[in-house]
Design a protein around this motif. Structure first.
Motif, mmCIF file in Angstrom:
data_model
loop_
_atom_site.group_PDB
_atom_site.id
_atom_site.type_symbol
_atom_site.label_atom_id
_atom_site.label_comp_id
_atom_site.label_asym_id
_atom_site.label_seq_id
_atom_site.Cartn_x
_atom_site.Cartn_y
_atom_site.Cartn_z
ATOM 1 N N PRO A 67 0.781 -1.242 0.000
ATOM 2 C CA PRO A 67 0.000 0.000 0.000
ATOM 3 C C PRO A 67 0.816 1.298 0.000
ATOM 4 N N THR A 68 1.981 1.296 0.627
ATOM 5 C CA THR A 68 2.759 2.548 0.661
ATOM 6 C C THR A 68 3.274 2.900 -0.733
ATOM 7 N N ALA A 69 3.765 1.879 -1.448
ATOM 8 C CA ALA A 69 4.234 2.129 -2.822
ATOM 9 C C ALA A 69 3.053 2.585 -3.687
ATOM 10 N N GLY A 91 16.032 4.074 -1.080
ATOM 11 C CA GLY A 91 15.528 2.945 -0.280
ATOM 12 C C GLY A 91 15.099 1.802 -1.176
ATOM 13 N N ARG A 92 15.454 0.575 -0.774
ATOM 14 C CA ARG A 92 15.146 -0.608 -1.608
ATOM 15 C C ARG A 92 14.378 -1.658 -0.810
ATOM 16 N N SER A 93 13.546 -1.229 0.150
ATOM 17 C CA SER A 93 12.805 -2.225 0.933
ATOM 18 C C SER A 93 11.736 -2.891 0.070
ATOM 19 N N THR A 94 11.303 -4.068 0.535
ATOM 20 C CA THR A 94 10.282 -4.811 -0.213
ATOM 21 C C THR A 94 8.923 -4.157 -0.068
ATOM 22 N N CYS A 152 18.395 3.813 -5.040
ATOM 23 C CA CYS A 152 19.606 3.969 -4.228
ATOM 24 C C CYS A 152 19.417 3.303 -2.858
ATOM 25 N N HIS A 153 20.528 2.977 -2.229
ATOM 26 C CA HIS A 153 20.493 2.323 -0.912
ATOM 27 C C HIS A 153 21.701 2.754 -0.107
ATOM 28 N N SER A 154 21.918 2.093 1.025
ATOM 29 C CA SER A 154 22.965 2.585 1.935
ATOM 30 C C SER A 154 24.378 2.425 1.362
ATOM 31 N N ARG A 155 24.548 1.588 0.332
ATOM 32 C CA ARG A 155 25.885 1.408 -0.256
ATOM 33 C C ARG A 155 26.066 2.219 -1.538
ATOM 34 N N ALA A 199 12.522 7.007 0.870
ATOM 35 C CA ALA A 199 11.965 6.036 1.825
ATOM 36 C C ALA A 199 13.121 5.341 2.520
ATOM 37 N N ILE A 200 13.832 6.118 3.337
ATOM 38 C CA ILE A 200 14.998 5.522 4.014
ATOM 39 C C ILE A 200 14.836 5.497 5.540
ATOM 40 N N GLY A 201 13.995 6.350 6.079
ATOM 41 C CA GLY A 201 13.815 6.364 7.533
ATOM 42 C C GLY A 201 14.942 7.086 8.249
ATOM 43 N N SER A 202 15.423 8.179 7.644
ATOM 44 C CA SER A 202 16.485 8.970 8.274
ATOM 45 C C SER A 202 16.030 10.435 8.295
ATOM 46 N N ASP A 235 7.963 12.381 -0.069
ATOM 47 C CA ASP A 235 8.679 11.968 1.134
ATOM 48 C C ASP A 235 7.889 10.879 1.849
ATOM 49 N N VAL A 236 8.387 9.654 1.765
ATOM 50 C CA VAL A 236 7.702 8.526 2.410
ATOM 51 C C VAL A 236 8.125 8.414 3.877
ATOM 52 N N GLY A 237 9.301 8.927 4.187
ATOM 53 C CA GLY A 237 9.863 8.787 5.536
ATOM 54 C C GLY A 237 8.934 9.305 6.620
ATOM 55 N N PHE A 238 8.929 8.603 7.723
ATOM 56 C CA PHE A 238 8.102 9.016 8.872
ATOM 57 C C PHE A 238 8.943 8.757 10.121
ATOM 58 N N ASN A 239 9.526 9.837 10.635
ATOM 59 C CA ASN A 239 10.517 9.689 11.706
ATOM 60 C C ASN A 239 10.171 10.599 12.869
ATOM 61 N N TYR A 240 10.461 10.124 14.068
ATOM 62 C CA TYR A 240 10.197 10.912 15.281
ATOM 63 C C TYR A 240 11.481 11.646 15.656
ATOM 64 N N VAL A 270 2.211 11.000 2.388
ATOM 65 C CA VAL A 270 2.045 9.612 1.933
ATOM 66 C C VAL A 270 1.293 8.751 2.958
ATOM 67 N N GLY A 271 1.614 8.958 4.248
ATOM 68 C CA GLY A 271 1.008 8.133 5.299
ATOM 69 C C GLY A 271 -0.509 8.180 5.282
ATOM 70 N N SER A 272 -1.070 9.363 5.027
ATOM 71 C CA SER A 272 -2.540 9.496 5.025
ATOM 72 C C SER A 272 -3.140 8.634 3.918
ATOM 73 N N VAL A 273 -2.406 8.529 2.812
ATOM 74 C CA VAL A 273 -2.942 7.797 1.652
ATOM 75 C C VAL A 273 -2.800 6.282 1.846
ATOM 76 N N THR A 274 -1.741 5.869 2.529
ATOM 77 C CA THR A 274 -1.483 4.433 2.702
ATOM 78 C C THR A 274 -2.685 3.721 3.341
ATOM 79 N N THR A 275 -3.232 4.314 4.395
ATOM 80 C CA THR A 275 -4.374 3.674 5.077
ATOM 81 C C THR A 275 -5.588 3.595 4.152
HETATM 82 N N1 LIG Z 1 4.125 6.889 5.223
HETATM 83 C C1 LIG Z 1 3.891 5.570 5.186
HETATM 84 O O1 LIG Z 1 2.805 5.112 4.904
HETATM 85 C C2 LIG Z 1 5.041 4.668 5.429
HETATM 86 C C3 LIG Z 1 4.926 3.281 5.264
HETATM 87 C C4 LIG Z 1 6.059 2.476 5.404
HETATM 88 C C5 LIG Z 1 7.254 3.071 5.775
HETATM 89 N N2 LIG Z 1 7.296 4.416 5.992
HETATM 90 C C6 LIG Z 1 8.545 5.087 6.378
HETATM 91 O O2 LIG Z 1 9.434 5.019 5.281
HETATM 92 C C7 LIG Z 1 10.772 4.917 5.749
HETATM 93 C C8 LIG Z 1 11.393 3.672 5.151
HETATM 94 O O3 LIG Z 1 10.665 2.544 5.550
HETATM 95 P P1 LIG Z 1 11.063 1.069 5.107
HETATM 96 O O4 LIG Z 1 10.180 0.136 5.837
HETATM 97 O O5 LIG Z 1 11.152 1.002 3.633
HETATM 98 O O6 LIG Z 1 12.560 1.009 5.765
HETATM 99 P P2 LIG Z 1 13.677 -0.104 5.690
HETATM 100 O O7 LIG Z 1 13.119 -1.448 5.432
HETATM 101 O O8 LIG Z 1 14.525 0.106 6.896
HETATM 102 O O9 LIG Z 1 14.535 0.302 4.401
HETATM 103 C C9 LIG Z 1 15.276 1.476 4.371
HETATM 104 C C10 LIG Z 1 16.018 1.560 3.074
HETATM 105 O O10 LIG Z 1 16.716 2.789 3.041
HETATM 106 C C11 LIG Z 1 18.083 2.554 2.707
HETATM 107 N N3 LIG Z 1 18.911 3.539 3.387
HETATM 108 C C12 LIG Z 1 19.077 3.722 4.713
HETATM 109 N N4 LIG Z 1 19.911 4.754 4.940
HETATM 110 C C13 LIG Z 1 20.280 5.221 3.725
HETATM 111 C C14 LIG Z 1 21.140 6.264 3.290
HETATM 112 N N5 LIG Z 1 21.789 7.033 4.158
HETATM 113 N N6 LIG Z 1 21.276 6.463 1.962
HETATM 114 C C15 LIG Z 1 20.629 5.703 1.066
HETATM 115 N N7 LIG Z 1 19.803 4.689 1.415
HETATM 116 C C16 LIG Z 1 19.645 4.456 2.728
HETATM 117 C C17 LIG Z 1 18.386 1.141 3.183
HETATM 118 O O11 LIG Z 1 19.468 0.634 2.443
HETATM 119 P P3 LIG Z 1 20.025 -0.876 2.618
HETATM 120 O O12 LIG Z 1 19.041 -1.746 1.910
HETATM 121 O O13 LIG Z 1 21.344 -0.852 1.980
HETATM 122 O O14 LIG Z 1 20.051 -1.141 4.103
HETATM 123 C C18 LIG Z 1 17.052 0.452 2.874
HETATM 124 O O15 LIG Z 1 17.016 -0.005 1.557
HETATM 125 C C19 LIG Z 1 10.657 4.911 7.273
HETATM 126 O O16 LIG Z 1 10.787 6.235 7.744
HETATM 127 C C20 LIG Z 1 9.256 4.441 7.533
HETATM 128 O O17 LIG Z 1 8.735 4.917 8.766
HETATM 129 C C21 LIG Z 1 6.224 5.220 5.816
#
Ligand SMILES: NC(=O)c1ccc[n+]([C@@H]2O[C@H](COP(=O)([O-])OP(=O)(O)OC[C@H]3O[C@@H](n4cnc5c(N)ncnc54)[C@H](OP(=O)(O)O)[C@@H]3O)[C@@H](O)[C@H]2O)c1
Length: 273
Positions: free
Chosen positions: A130-132, A155-158, A180-183, A200-203, A220-225, A253-258
């Motif tokens: 749903p987030t994607a 971010g490359r999460s599933t 892009c990802h952490s490497r 969508a990296i969570g930073s 901006d998908v990130g949601f951080n405290y 984005v969060g509002s739309v995900t639900t």
């Molecule tokens: N708004 C919404 O509805 C919603 C829903 C889901 C998630 N989120 C938010 O979205 C964010 C990501 O969630 P997620 O579940 O996808 O997180 P995740 O599974 O932890 O994946 C984070 C991704 O970001 C990459 N990353 C981390 N630091 C990085 C950097 N400095 N530079 C480049 N890439 C970096 C990681 O790379 P590696 O693969 O190399 O570790 C990983 O692929 C979080 O803030 C989460 O709260 C929001």
């Protein structure tokens, strides 16, 4: 040029209105299960948000404690009253992967089973994460043209980055995508090339003004405290004037995900038994 705020709340409202209209004279009595092990605080907030939104459109959402994952999932699969099942993280005592293997794809409203992820890969989407999908919905709602544009996803999460890349590559959407990802090396060189930047990296506040080009569209998908409030991955205040459009956090984005999740419940109901 004035920066456009891409409000997720508006998108979400339009989805909920659509769902209300579609379901008003139908009795959607089928239940959706939020399957929980031991929810933490952030999880509880998410659960409450789903239940609150579901109530607005008279959808039934039940919380069920995980006891025997194998037996429970089989029961949910076979129960015609249940249209969807969601696994609420974190799962501390149970093998979630096994649960996902057992769950029928048409009840997998979070699009997490291998079957549903595979369908996304081949362009035969049933339920996508749903987030994607929320990101794509925002793009559609605001009529943002993607074809031929350079889209950079951080971010490359599933659950977000990878499925989103598939959606962006789909014929008809036609983005040129970089994930892009952490490497990733020279990240700021890549982000500067983006016409559309999705983070969508969570930073918190990671994406700075120096990393983007003028008039980029930012989602901006990130949601951080951070320091007592919720912020995105993007340094919103400092970037605002340089972008042509940007999603806020919260209210993006969060509002739309639900709302997408609720749409999946409806779609699962429509698919029938
Ligand atoms: N708004 C919404 O509805 C919603 C829903 C889901 C998630 N989120 C938010 O979205 C964010 C990501 O969630 P997620 O579940 O996808 O997180 P995740 O599974 O932890 O994946 C984070 C991704 O970001 C990459 N990353 C981390 N630091 C990085 C950097 N400095 N530079 C480049 N890439 C970096 C990681 O790379 P590696 O693969 O190399 O570790 C990983 O692929 C979080 O803030 C989460 O709260 C929001």
């Amino acid at each position: 040029m004035e920066t456009k705020i891409l409000s997720g709340k508006r998108v979400s409202k339009s989805i909920l209105t659509f769902l209300k209209e579609k379901t008003e004279n139908k009795s959607i009595k089928k239940r959706t299960i939020l399957y929980c092990d031991s929810p933490d605080e952030s999880n509880k907030a998410y659960i409450n948000q789903i239940i609150r939104s579901a109530k607005k459109i008279d959808f039934i959402v039940d919380i069920v404690d995980a006891e025997n994952i194998e037996k429970d999932i089989k029961e949910f699969n076979d129960d015609p009253e249940i249209s969807g099942v969601m696994f609420m993280h974190p799962f501390r005592n149970f093998d979630e992967e096994m649960g996902l293997k057992l769950l029928y794809p048409k009840k997998d409203i979070e699009g997490r089973t291998e079957n549903n992820l595979g369908k996304l890969f081949t362009g035969k989407q049933l339920f996508a994460p749903p987030t994607a999908e929320a990101v794509m919905e925002i793009i559609k709602y605001y009529n943002i043209k993607i074809s031929g544009k350079r889209v950079v996803i951080l971010g490359r999460s599933t659950t977000v980055g990878k499925p989103l890349a598939m959606m962006m590559l789909k014929k008809g959407v036609d983005a040129t995508v970089t994930v892009c990802h952490s490497r990733t090396k020279d990240l700021d060189k890549i982000t500067k090339e983006a016409d559309v930047l999705i983070s969508a990296i969570g930073s918190p506040l990671f994406v700075k003004k120096e990393m983007i080009k003028e008039n980029v569209i930012i989602i901006d998908v990130g949601f951080n405290y951070l320091n007592g409030k919720y912020v995105g991955d993007v340094d919103y205040e400092n970037i605002f004037n340089k972008a042509s459009a940007i999603t806020p956090v919260p209210g993006g984005v969060g509002s739309v995900t639900t709302a997408i999740l609720l749409r999946h419940i409806y779609e699962s109901f429509e698919l029938g038994d």
